[in-house]
Write a protein that holds these residues in place. Structure first.
Motif, PDB file in Angstrom:
ATOM      1  N   ASN A   1      -3.058  -3.373  -0.782  1.00 18.18           N
ATOM      2  CA  ASN A   1      -2.687  -4.207  -1.916  1.00 18.18           C
ATOM      3  C   ASN A   1      -2.662  -5.754  -0.724  1.00 18.18           C
TER       4      ASN A   1
ATOM      5  N   GLY B   1      -1.828   3.257   1.472  1.00 19.65           N
ATOM      6  CA  GLY B   1      -1.919   2.717   0.317  1.00 19.65           C
ATOM      7  C   GLY B   1      -1.437   1.777  -0.008  1.00 19.65           C
ATOM      8  N   PHE B   2       0.124   1.508   0.324  1.00 24.12           N
ATOM      9  CA  PHE B   2       0.170  -0.207   0.388  1.00 24.12           C
ATOM     10  C   PHE B   2      -0.286  -1.052   0.890  1.00 24.12           C
TER      11      PHE B   2
ATOM     12  N   PRO C   1       6.263   4.148 -11.058  1.00 24.38           N
ATOM     13  CA  PRO C   1       5.082   3.420 -10.654  1.00 24.38           C
ATOM     14  C   PRO C   1       6.068   2.363  -9.377  1.00 24.38           C
ATOM     15  N   GLY C   2       5.865   2.508  -8.147  1.00 25.41           N
ATOM     16  CA  GLY C   2       6.262   2.846  -7.325  1.00 25.41           C
ATOM     17  C   GLY C   2       7.518   3.414  -6.296  1.00 25.41           C
TER      18      GLY C   2
ATOM     19  N   ASP D   1       1.587   6.017  -7.594  1.00 25.76           N
ATOM     20  CA  ASP D   1       0.991   4.355  -7.922  1.00 25.76           C
ATOM     21  C   ASP D   1       0.064   5.103  -9.011  1.00 25.76           C
ATOM     22  N   GLU D   2       0.057   5.809 -10.282  1.00 24.45           N
ATOM     23  CA  GLU D   2      -0.335   6.030 -11.243  1.00 24.45           C
ATOM     24  C   GLU D   2       0.252   7.469 -11.817  1.00 24.45           C
TER      25      GLU D   2
ATOM     26  N   TYR E   1       4.524   7.080  -2.371  1.00 27.64           N
ATOM     27  CA  TYR E   1       5.476   7.174  -3.664  1.00 27.64           C
ATOM     28  C   TYR E   1       3.758   7.000  -4.844  1.00 27.64           C
TER      29      TYR E   1
END
Length: 346
Positions: A107, A103-104, A58-59, A80-81, A78
């Protein structure tokens, strides 16, 4: 196709990728990438060959390129899953999902009080969080200076950064999207020059067009208050998005009497209010025309630009705004699906 994971290019001769899909959107959604790897599980030692499960983290950065001769960039983001899938009905699989730099921002939930800062500066600061974190490369915000005259302070509470930017994009008539690491907040619909022309039977495999009056209005009226709390009002009744042709109200007699009235806290002058009303009308009008198509794989086909369709009847031929693009790689080959929309009918 080429996949680079965590800075290392996967050797597809040793890492069999059975399917890959890249989805890009100009509809205020983060872009994504999903690929599946099969046939790498060592049953005897109960582990994945080539340390695949250790490579997928992840990441980890994720980049995808594709094409026939020279491969072009399709995705930057990146992981994510990921899923390690075991089943008695088939070989174990590793399914990896990635998301782009927008997506970041989902968060990031810190409140924001803009004060005297202008909208362009605030939006740029938010998008650059993803660049600083390494999940995006660059930022493009309001290249046409649409936001320069708005004086109303911008604040953010109880929503994440991504949701906040979606709200602003809808409010000001902008497009929020990511393309190959570039985070974009801009009025892309204003550039009506087509990125490509596709002809049915010559690369374009299928296309359908839909015209619907659902939700269409002939006029938008906005109310607000100025700095002295005095009521102000502005309206918009002429669609300025979508290129040539007729809007819904021009097509259907009587639709001009369908009026949307709303109160807005996001303007302090009649000029600001008029621009918000125009953006609201244009956003609704872009739902008049919609459609979907499939063509041979074209890596250069991206959302946020216009496409010209030819080779069919006059009602289907024309220019459309590309709202979504999906690049798919399977055992059957490389194909690109796209969705379009428009505010006018030629």
């Amino acid at each position: 196709m080429e996949i680079t994971l965590g800075g290392t290019k996967l050797d597809t001769s040793k890492t069999p990728v059975t399917s890959l899909e890249v989805e890009l959107s100009a509809e205020g959604a983060a872009g994504g990438c999903t690929f599946t790897v099969e046939g790498l599980f060592d049953y005897e030692n109960s582990k994945w060959q080539n340390d695949l499960a250790k490579t997928v983290k992840p990441g980890a950065s994720l980049e995808v390129s594709g094409g026939y001769v020279k491969k072009a960039p399709l995705f930057y983001g990146y992981v994510d899953e990921y899923t390690l899938e075991h089943s008695g009905e088939g070989a174990p699989k590793v399914i990896v999902s990635g998301i782009d730099g927008l997506g970041f921002l989902m968060n990031c939930r810190e409140p924001y009080y803009g004060g005297a800062k202008k909208g362009k500066e605030i939006i740029t600061e938010i998008l650059k969080k993803s660049v600083s974190a390494g999940f995006a490369k660059s930022v493009t915000v309001d290249s046409g200076n649409v936001l320069q005259d708005f004086e109303t302070p911008i604040l953010k509470e109880n929503v994440d950064d991504f949701r906040f930017l979606r709200i602003l994009a809808e409010r000001y008539g902008m497009v929020l999207m990511a393309i190959n690491g570039e985070l974009i907040f801009d009025a892309l619909w204003q550039n009506t020059d087509p990125i490509i022309t596709l002809t049915i039977g010559k690369g374009l495999l299928s296309f359908n067009k839909r015209v619907s009056l659902k939700g269409q209005v002939g006029k938008v009226v906005l109310w607000g208050r100025d700095v002295n709390q005095k009521f102000i009002q502005a309206s918009a009744s002429s669609v300025t998005a979508g290129g040539k042709g007729k809007s819904a109200a021009q097509l259907v007699s009587g639709l001009e009497k369908a009026v949307l009235r709303e109160y807005s806290e996001y303007a302090r002058t009649e000029g600001e209010l008029a621009r918000l009303a125009q953006a609201r009308l244009n956003g609704i009008a872009m739902g008049l025309v919609s459609g979907e198509g499939t063509c041979v794989g074209i890596p250069e086909l991206i959302p946020g630009r216009y496409i010209t369709i030819e080779g069919m009847e006059d009602q289907a031929n024309g220019s459309y705004f590309i709202s979504k693009v999906t690049h798919s790689f399977t055992t059957e080959g490389y194909f690109t699906r796209f969705e379009v929309k428009g505010a006018k009918v030629e």
